[in-house]
Design a protein around this motif. Structure first.
Motif, PDB file in Angstrom:
ATOM      1  N   LEU A 100       0.822  -1.204   0.000  1.00 21.65           N
ATOM      2  CA  LEU A 100       0.000   0.000   0.000  1.00 21.65           C
ATOM      3  C   LEU A 100       0.860   1.261   0.000  1.00 21.65           C
ATOM      4  CD1 LEU A 100      -2.968   0.918   0.067  1.00 21.65           C
ATOM      5  CD2 LEU A 100      -2.757   1.071   2.553  1.00 21.65           C
ATOM      6  N   PHE A 101       1.918   1.255   0.793  1.00 23.02           N
ATOM      7  CA  PHE A 101       2.825   2.404   0.806  1.00 23.02           C
ATOM      8  C   PHE A 101       3.454   2.613  -0.569  1.00 23.02           C
ATOM      9  CE2 PHE A 101       2.375   2.767   5.291  1.00 23.02           C
ATOM     10  CZ  PHE A 101       2.942   3.978   5.668  1.00 23.02           C
ATOM     11  N   LEU A 102       3.879   1.519  -1.196  1.00 24.07           N
ATOM     12  CA  LEU A 102       4.541   1.635  -2.498  1.00 24.07           C
ATOM     13  C   LEU A 102       3.616   2.196  -3.570  1.00 24.07           C
ATOM     14  CD1 LEU A 102       6.676  -1.645  -2.611  1.00 24.07           C
ATOM     15  CD2 LEU A 102       7.529   0.700  -2.546  1.00 24.07           C
ATOM     16  N   VAL A 103       2.368   1.733  -3.603  1.00 21.07           N
ATOM     17  CA  VAL A 103       1.481   2.172  -4.686  1.00 21.07           C
ATOM     18  C   VAL A 103       0.893   3.551  -4.438  1.00 21.07           C
ATOM     19  CG1 VAL A 103       0.896  -0.184  -5.373  1.00 21.07           C
ATOM     20  CG2 VAL A 103      -0.596   1.034  -3.757  1.00 21.07           C
ATOM     21  N   THR A 104       0.763   3.955  -3.165  1.00 13.35           N
ATOM     22  CA  THR A 104       0.190   5.273  -2.901  1.00 13.35           C
ATOM     23  C   THR A 104       1.257   6.364  -2.828  1.00 13.35           C
ATOM     24  OG1 THR A 104       0.215   4.848  -0.501  1.00 13.35           O
ATOM     25  CG2 THR A 104      -1.841   4.370  -1.700  1.00 13.35           C
ATOM     26  N   ARG A 105       2.368   6.062  -2.179  1.00 13.24           N
ATOM     27  CA  ARG A 105       3.399   7.088  -1.962  1.00 13.24           C
ATOM     28  C   ARG A 105       4.678   6.855  -2.741  1.00 13.24           C
ATOM     29  NH1 ARG A 105       3.061   8.284   4.570  1.00 13.24           N
ATOM     30  NH2 ARG A 105       0.879   8.934   4.583  1.00 13.24           N
ATOM     31  N   LYS A 106       4.799   5.667  -3.331  1.00 14.37           N
ATOM     32  CA  LYS A 106       5.995   5.288  -4.094  1.00 14.37           C
ATOM     33  C   LYS A 106       7.245   5.243  -3.214  1.00 14.37           C
ATOM     34  CE  LYS A 106       4.204   7.004  -8.494  1.00 14.37           C
ATOM     35  NZ  LYS A 106       4.464   7.816  -9.696  1.00 14.37           N
ATOM     36  N   VAL A 107       7.060   4.926  -1.951  1.00 15.49           N
ATOM     37  CA  VAL A 107       8.171   4.715  -1.021  1.00 15.49           C
ATOM     38  C   VAL A 107       7.841   3.503  -0.164  1.00 15.49           C
ATOM     39  CG1 VAL A 107       8.822   7.152  -0.926  1.00 15.49           C
ATOM     40  CG2 VAL A 107       7.173   6.239   0.732  1.00 15.49           C
ATOM     41  N   GLU A 108       8.868   2.874   0.385  1.00 15.28           N
ATOM     42  CA  GLU A 108       8.644   1.739   1.272  1.00 15.28           C
ATOM     43  C   GLU A 108       8.190   2.226   2.642  1.00 15.28           C
ATOM     44  OE1 GLU A 108      12.073  -0.702   1.478  1.00 15.28           O
ATOM     45  OE2 GLU A 108      11.952  -1.354  -0.614  1.00 15.28           O
ATOM     46  N   ALA A 109       7.383   1.415   3.298  1.00  9.00           N
ATOM     47  CA  ALA A 109       6.946   1.743   4.654  1.00  9.00           C
ATOM     48  C   ALA A 109       8.125   1.605   5.614  1.00  9.00           C
ATOM     49  CB  ALA A 109       5.814   0.811   5.076  1.00  9.00           C
ATOM     50  N   GLY A 110       8.258   2.538   6.521  1.00  8.89           N
ATOM     51  CA  GLY A 110       9.296   2.442   7.537  1.00  8.89           C
ATOM     52  C   GLY A 110       8.922   1.408   8.589  1.00  8.89           C
ATOM     53  N   ASP A 111       9.911   0.982   9.371  1.00  4.93           N
ATOM     54  CA  ASP A 111       9.653  -0.023  10.407  1.00  4.93           C
ATOM     55  C   ASP A 111       8.565   0.431  11.371  1.00  4.93           C
ATOM     56  OD1 ASP A 111      11.607  -1.497   9.219  1.00  4.93           O
ATOM     57  OD2 ASP A 111      13.134  -1.133  10.763  1.00  4.93           O
ATOM     58  N   GLU A 112       8.607   1.694  11.764  1.00  2.00           N
ATOM     59  CA  GLU A 112       7.611   2.204  12.704  1.00  2.00           C
ATOM     60  C   GLU A 112       6.217   2.206  12.078  1.00  2.00           C
ATOM     61  OE1 GLU A 112       6.798   6.092  15.587  1.00  2.00           O
ATOM     62  OE2 GLU A 112       8.689   5.896  14.477  1.00  2.00           O
ATOM     63  N   ASP A 113       6.148   2.563  10.781  1.00  2.00           N
ATOM     64  CA  ASP A 113       4.865   2.529  10.073  1.00  2.00           C
ATOM     65  C   ASP A 113       4.286   1.119  10.076  1.00  2.00           C
ATOM     66  OD1 ASP A 113       4.808   5.274   9.234  1.00  2.00           O
ATOM     67  OD2 ASP A 113       6.306   4.778   7.718  1.00  2.00           O
ATOM     68  N   VAL A 114       5.136   0.139   9.767  1.00  2.00           N
ATOM     69  CA  VAL A 114       4.683  -1.251   9.713  1.00  2.00           C
ATOM     70  C   VAL A 114       4.133  -1.696  11.068  1.00  2.00           C
ATOM     71  CG1 VAL A 114       5.409  -3.646   9.425  1.00  2.00           C
ATOM     72  CG2 VAL A 114       6.253  -1.895   7.845  1.00  2.00           C
ATOM     73  N   VAL A 115       4.874  -1.421  12.118  1.00  2.00           N
ATOM     74  CA  VAL A 115       4.451  -1.834  13.463  1.00  2.00           C
ATOM     75  C   VAL A 115       3.136  -1.165  13.842  1.00  2.00           C
ATOM     76  CG1 VAL A 115       5.013  -1.746  15.921  1.00  2.00           C
ATOM     77  CG2 VAL A 115       6.782  -2.346  14.256  1.00  2.00           C
ATOM     78  N   ASN A 116       3.042   0.144  13.596  1.00  2.00           N
ATOM     79  CA  ASN A 116       1.834   0.882  13.981  1.00  2.00           C
ATOM     80  C   ASN A 116       0.597   0.371  13.241  1.00  2.00           C
ATOM     81  OD1 ASN A 116       3.253   2.489  15.757  1.00  2.00           O
ATOM     82  ND2 ASN A 116       3.539   4.166  14.289  1.00  2.00           N
ATOM     83  N   TRP A 117       0.721   0.180  11.916  1.00  2.00           N
ATOM     84  CA  TRP A 117      -0.449  -0.237  11.138  1.00  2.00           C
ATOM     85  C   TRP A 117      -0.784  -1.701  11.352  1.00  2.00           C
ATOM     86  CZ3 TRP A 117      -3.376   3.480  10.289  1.00  2.00           C
ATOM     87  CH2 TRP A 117      -2.934   4.718   9.830  1.00  2.00           C
ATOM     88  N   LEU A 118       0.224  -2.522  11.654  1.00  2.00           N
ATOM     89  CA  LEU A 118      -0.070  -3.908  12.018  1.00  2.00           C
ATOM     90  C   LEU A 118      -0.884  -3.958  13.310  1.00  2.00           C
ATOM     91  CD1 LEU A 118       3.167  -5.958  11.240  1.00  2.00           C
ATOM     92  CD2 LEU A 118       0.891  -6.331  10.290  1.00  2.00           C
ATOM     93  N   ASN A 119      -0.518  -3.095  14.249  1.00  2.00           N
ATOM     94  CA  ASN A 119      -1.278  -3.031  15.494  1.00  2.00           C
ATOM     95  C   ASN A 119      -2.726  -2.640  15.235  1.00  2.00           C
ATOM     96  OD1 ASN A 119       0.866  -3.752  17.140  1.00  2.00           O
ATOM     97  ND2 ASN A 119       1.515  -1.647  17.506  1.00  2.00           N
ATOM     98  N   VAL A 120      -2.935  -1.716  14.310  1.00  2.00           N
ATOM     99  CA  VAL A 120      -4.296  -1.292  13.964  1.00  2.00           C
ATOM    100  C   VAL A 120      -5.096  -2.474  13.422  1.00  2.00           C
ATOM    101  CG1 VAL A 120      -5.666   0.114  12.367  1.00  2.00           C
ATOM    102  CG2 VAL A 120      -3.713   1.125  13.561  1.00  2.00           C
ATOM    103  N   LEU A 121      -4.504  -3.225  12.493  1.00  2.00           N
ATOM    104  CA  LEU A 121      -5.201  -4.362  11.893  1.00  2.00           C
ATOM    105  C   LEU A 121      -5.469  -5.454  12.920  1.00  2.00           C
ATOM    106  CD1 LEU A 121      -3.351  -4.638   8.457  1.00  2.00           C
ATOM    107  CD2 LEU A 121      -5.671  -3.800   8.874  1.00  2.00           C
ATOM    108  N   GLU A 122      -4.518  -5.697  13.809  1.00  2.00           N
ATOM    109  CA  GLU A 122      -4.685  -6.753  14.803  1.00  2.00           C
ATOM    110  C   GLU A 122      -5.678  -6.368  15.898  1.00  2.00           C
ATOM    111  OE1 GLU A 122      -0.698  -7.659  15.959  1.00  2.00           O
ATOM    112  OE2 GLU A 122      -0.292  -8.795  14.122  1.00  2.00           O
ATOM    113  N   GLN A 123      -5.999  -5.073  15.961  1.00  2.00           N
ATOM    114  CA  GLN A 123      -7.036  -4.603  16.884  1.00  2.00           C
ATOM    115  C   GLN A 123      -8.354  -4.367  16.137  1.00  2.00           C
ATOM    116  OE1 GLN A 123      -5.456  -1.215  19.053  1.00  2.00           O
ATOM    117  NE2 GLN A 123      -3.560  -2.311  19.471  1.00  2.00           N
ATOM    118  N   GLU A 124      -8.507  -5.085  15.013  1.00  2.00           N
ATOM    119  CA  GLU A 124      -9.730  -5.087  14.213  1.00  2.00           C
ATOM    120  C   GLU A 124      -9.967  -3.786  13.451  1.00  2.00           C
ATOM    121  OE1 GLU A 124     -13.068  -6.471  16.476  1.00  2.00           O
ATOM    122  OE2 GLU A 124     -12.132  -8.404  16.901  1.00  2.00           O
ATOM    123  N   GLY A 125      -8.886  -3.045  13.174  1.00  2.40           N
ATOM    124  CA  GLY A 125      -8.999  -1.917  12.264  1.00  2.40           C
ATOM    125  C   GLY A 125      -9.151  -2.448  10.847  1.00  2.40           C
ATOM    126  N   SER A 126      -9.552  -1.596   9.907  1.00  5.41           N
ATOM    127  CA  SER A 126      -9.810  -2.046   8.542  1.00  5.41           C
ATOM    128  C   SER A 126      -8.703  -1.630   7.579  1.00  5.41           C
ATOM    129  CB  SER A 126     -11.147  -1.495   8.035  1.00  5.41           C
ATOM    130  OG  SER A 126     -11.046  -0.094   7.808  1.00  5.41           O
TER     131      SER A 126
END
Length: 252
Positions: free
Chosen positions: A83-109
């Protein structure tokens, strides 16, 4: 240190269980094709109301739901990176990955993460760049807008917006229509998704990056949609749409 260990664990999972998990969620193409009919596409779609949220059709347990937590995390990790690559054309940083994984694992969409990325200050800055949208990109929007959104986009109006704005606006229209089908009829959603994916693969297969997304069988995509969570169907639409539009802009 804990975050570093977490990221290394994710990479380990991606390497060692990736192939096995992909095989679980891959639907073999059907040998006999059947004609998939296009569902009715309304001319105007009103934004869903708070009460209509409770009218959305609920899917039974899907193939993805039956995966173990580590396998699900690998899929979510790959989604965030892509998603980061196709929207922003950059790789997600480690902190981004951890934060958004937490969102998904807490039933975020997944849709919520997409909206957060295309409505933040970074994406607003990309929309403010002086970049002219390519003729190929404009032609794509006119053709697919007419066929899959029942909208007649004016090329002259589209040319006034840069490609990042066009990607966000067009994808938003697609998601609104999918939400409409969530309330109306899930089979309409599956059929629309199958035909949209089929047309993208037929017209722009080389831009799709993977063999599954390049599959030109509507039945293949229909069967996949039936077996997957609604958020995964939506995320495929987000990613495939941005992939194609990015590629068409580069071909200018």
């Amino acid at each position: 240190m804990k975050k570093l260990i977490f990221i290394i664990s994710l990479l380990f999972l991606t390497i060692f269980i990736g192939k096995e998990v992909r095989e679980k969620l891959t639907v073999p193409p059907l040998e006999v094709e059947s004609k998939i009919s296009m569902p009715e596409i309304p001319v105007e779609i009103k934004k869903i109301t708070d009460t209509q949220v409770y009218e959305k059709k609920i899917k039974e347990e899907t193939e993805f739901d039956r995966l173990n937590p580590e396998e699900k995390r690998q899929y979510d990790y790959n989604f965030i990176q892509e998603l980061f690559l196709v929207t922003r054309k950059v790789e997600a940083g480690d902190e981004d990955v951890v934060n958004w994984l937490n969102v998904l694992e807490q039933e975020g969409s997944r849709e919520g993460i997409y909206q957060a990325l295309v409505l933040d200050e970074i994406y607003t800055g990309l929309e403010g760049m002086n970049e002219v949208s390519s003729e190929r990109l404009i032609n794509f929007l006119v053709k697919f807008g007419n066929k899959f959104l029942n909208k007649s986009f004016s090329p002259e109006s589209l040319k006034k917006l840069n490609p990042f704005s066009l990607k966000r606006i067009f994808t938003d229209h697609l998601l609104d229509l999918m939400e409409y089908y969530e309330v109306k009829d899930l089979d309409s959603l599956y059929r629309w998704y199958a035909l949209y994916s089929e047309q993208l693969a037929q017209d722009y297969g080389p831009l799709m990056k993977t063999q599954i997304r390049s599959e030109t069988s509507g039945n293949y995509h229909y069967q996949w949609a039936i077996k997957m969570p609604l958020q995964h169907i939506k995320s495929e639409v987000m990613i495939k749409t941005h992939l194609v539009m990015n590629g068409l802009q580069l071909l200018n």
